[in-house]
Design a protein around this motif. Structure first.
Motif, PDB file in Angstrom:
ATOM      1  N   ILE A  22       2.162   2.059  -3.393  1.00  0.00           N
ATOM      2  CA  ILE A  22       1.109   2.693  -4.206  1.00  0.00           C
ATOM      3  C   ILE A  22       0.933   4.150  -3.797  1.00  0.00           C
ATOM      4  CG2 ILE A  22      -1.359   2.685  -4.733  1.00  0.00           C
ATOM      5  CD1 ILE A  22      -1.267  -0.380  -4.397  1.00  0.00           C
ATOM      6  N   ASP A  23       0.868   4.388  -2.494  1.00  0.00           N
ATOM      7  CA  ASP A  23       0.632   5.744  -1.992  1.00  0.00           C
ATOM      8  C   ASP A  23       1.722   6.717  -2.417  1.00  0.00           C
ATOM      9  OD1 ASP A  23      -1.638   4.779  -0.780  1.00  0.00           O
ATOM     10  OD2 ASP A  23      -0.743   4.637   1.229  1.00  0.00           O
ATOM     11  N   HIS A  24       2.961   6.239  -2.480  1.00  0.00           N
ATOM     12  CA  HIS A  24       4.085   7.121  -2.797  1.00  0.00           C
ATOM     13  C   HIS A  24       4.550   6.977  -4.247  1.00  0.00           C
ATOM     14  CE1 HIS A  24       4.905   8.771   1.226  1.00  0.00           C
ATOM     15  NE2 HIS A  24       4.430   7.612   1.670  1.00  0.00           N
ATOM     16  N   ASP A  25       3.770   6.265  -5.040  1.00  0.00           N
ATOM     17  CA  ASP A  25       4.128   6.093  -6.457  1.00  0.00           C
ATOM     18  C   ASP A  25       5.591   5.645  -6.570  1.00  0.00           C
ATOM     19  OD1 ASP A  25       3.634   6.055  -9.167  1.00  0.00           O
ATOM     20  OD2 ASP A  25       4.101   8.175  -9.468  1.00  0.00           O
ATOM     21  N   GLN A  66       6.825   5.050   5.542  1.00  0.00           N
ATOM     22  CA  GLN A  66       5.396   5.025   5.849  1.00  0.00           C
ATOM     23  C   GLN A  66       4.978   3.656   6.397  1.00  0.00           C
ATOM     24  OE1 GLN A  66       2.385   6.512   2.990  1.00  0.00           O
ATOM     25  NE2 GLN A  66       1.378   4.510   3.202  1.00  0.00           N
ATOM     26  N   ASN A  87      11.073   7.882  -3.700  1.00  0.00           N
ATOM     27  CA  ASN A  87       9.719   7.397  -3.424  1.00  0.00           C
ATOM     28  C   ASN A  87       9.761   6.072  -2.672  1.00  0.00           C
ATOM     29  OD1 ASN A  87      10.077   8.868  -6.041  1.00  0.00           O
ATOM     30  ND2 ASN A  87       7.861   9.058  -5.899  1.00  0.00           N
ATOM     31  N   ALA A 136       8.196   5.268   0.962  1.00  0.00           N
ATOM     32  CA  ALA A 136       7.261   4.160   1.156  1.00  0.00           C
ATOM     33  C   ALA A 136       7.683   3.300   2.342  1.00  0.00           C
ATOM     34  CB  ALA A 136       7.183   3.318  -0.113  1.00  0.00           C
ATOM     35  N   GLN A 169       0.829  -1.207   0.000  1.00  0.00           N
ATOM     36  CA  GLN A 169       0.000   0.000   0.000  1.00  0.00           C
ATOM     37  C   GLN A 169       0.863   1.257   0.000  1.00  0.00           C
ATOM     38  OE1 GLN A 169      -3.531   0.079  -0.189  1.00  0.00           O
ATOM     39  NE2 GLN A 169      -2.897   2.160  -0.770  1.00  0.00           N
ATOM     40  N   ALA A 170       1.968   1.213   0.744  1.00  0.00           N
ATOM     41  CA  ALA A 170       2.862   2.376   0.805  1.00  0.00           C
ATOM     42  C   ALA A 170       3.506   2.640  -0.549  1.00  0.00           C
ATOM     43  CB  ALA A 170       3.930   2.159   1.864  1.00  0.00           C
TER      44      ALA A 170
END
Length: 211
Positions: free
Chosen positions: A147-150, A203, A196, A200, A144-145
């Motif tokens: 994805i969130d941070h591309d 996070q 990124n 991630a 998920q991290a």
């Protein structure tokens, strides 16, 4: 212009009726025939040395919680077993020399380069990107991290990056950005999404360590 009396202007040997290429090919054939004849005679006499065929090795692998029993060439890498035998193609074949990290999986919770690991030598549970999920079966916090941070572009290195990042947190190397960069340095990203990726990991760490 001076011309060699042994050859015509078309490259054909005078008085022979063949080109230099034909002559060289014929010479090579003359040299090969005796050697081939010698090989045949040695085979007929039972003196032929042959390469030994590798024996099939029985391997039992636990991958993503499932048990697999396989008969393998003893030289088969874990990467090839995952991709070709078990059809878990999330694990990527990059350099196939242990230099890029694209094939990283977890064995007993430790990150390994599956292209350099013999499948028959594996005794502990294997986790690939397909088996990485949270307790409820959803996305793992690291997935998920990312994805969130591309934290990916082409995505080819991403499975190996994520599994290496999970291990980085569990190993206690995710305390600072510098530490993350150091312990993730074996995983190359040709798209250069490194900032990124670091974000991630930062996070995901709190959620992973609180589980």
């Amino acid at each position: 212009m001076h011309m060699d009396h042994g050859a015509t202007s078309s490259g054909t040997l005078a008085g022979v009726g063949m080109s230099r290429r034909q002559l060289l090919s014929g010479t090579a054939a003359v040299a090969i025939v005796p050697a081939f004849t010698s090989i045949l005679s040695h085979r007929a006499e039972g003196k032929m040395t042959t390469l030994s065929t590798p024996q099939a090795t029985f391997a039992e692998l636990q991958v993503n919680g499932r048990q697999h029993q396989l008969a393998l060439d003893s030289r088969t890498s874990l990467l090839d077993v995952l991709r070709e035998n078990l059809h878990l193609t999330g694990t990527k074949k990059g350099c196939d020399h242990g230099q890029c990290g694209a094939c990283t999986v977890l064995v007993g919770g430790r990150r390994v380069l599956s292209c350099l690991t013999l499948a028959a030598s594996v005794r502990e549970p294997v986790t690939t990107i397909e088996g990485l999920r949270d307790a409820k079966g959803g996305l793992h916090p690291m997935q998920q991290a990312f994805i969130d941070h591309d934290a990916f572009q082409c995505g080819y290195c991403t499975p190996g990056q994520i599994l290496s990042a999970v291990a980085c947190v569990h190993e206690g190397h995710a305390d600072t950005p510098d530490s993350i960069r150091e312990y993730m340095s074996g995983n190359l990203c040709r798209c250069a999404a490194y900032p990124n990726i670091v974000a991630a990991v930062q996070q995901a760490k709190p959620e992973m360590t609180n589980v």
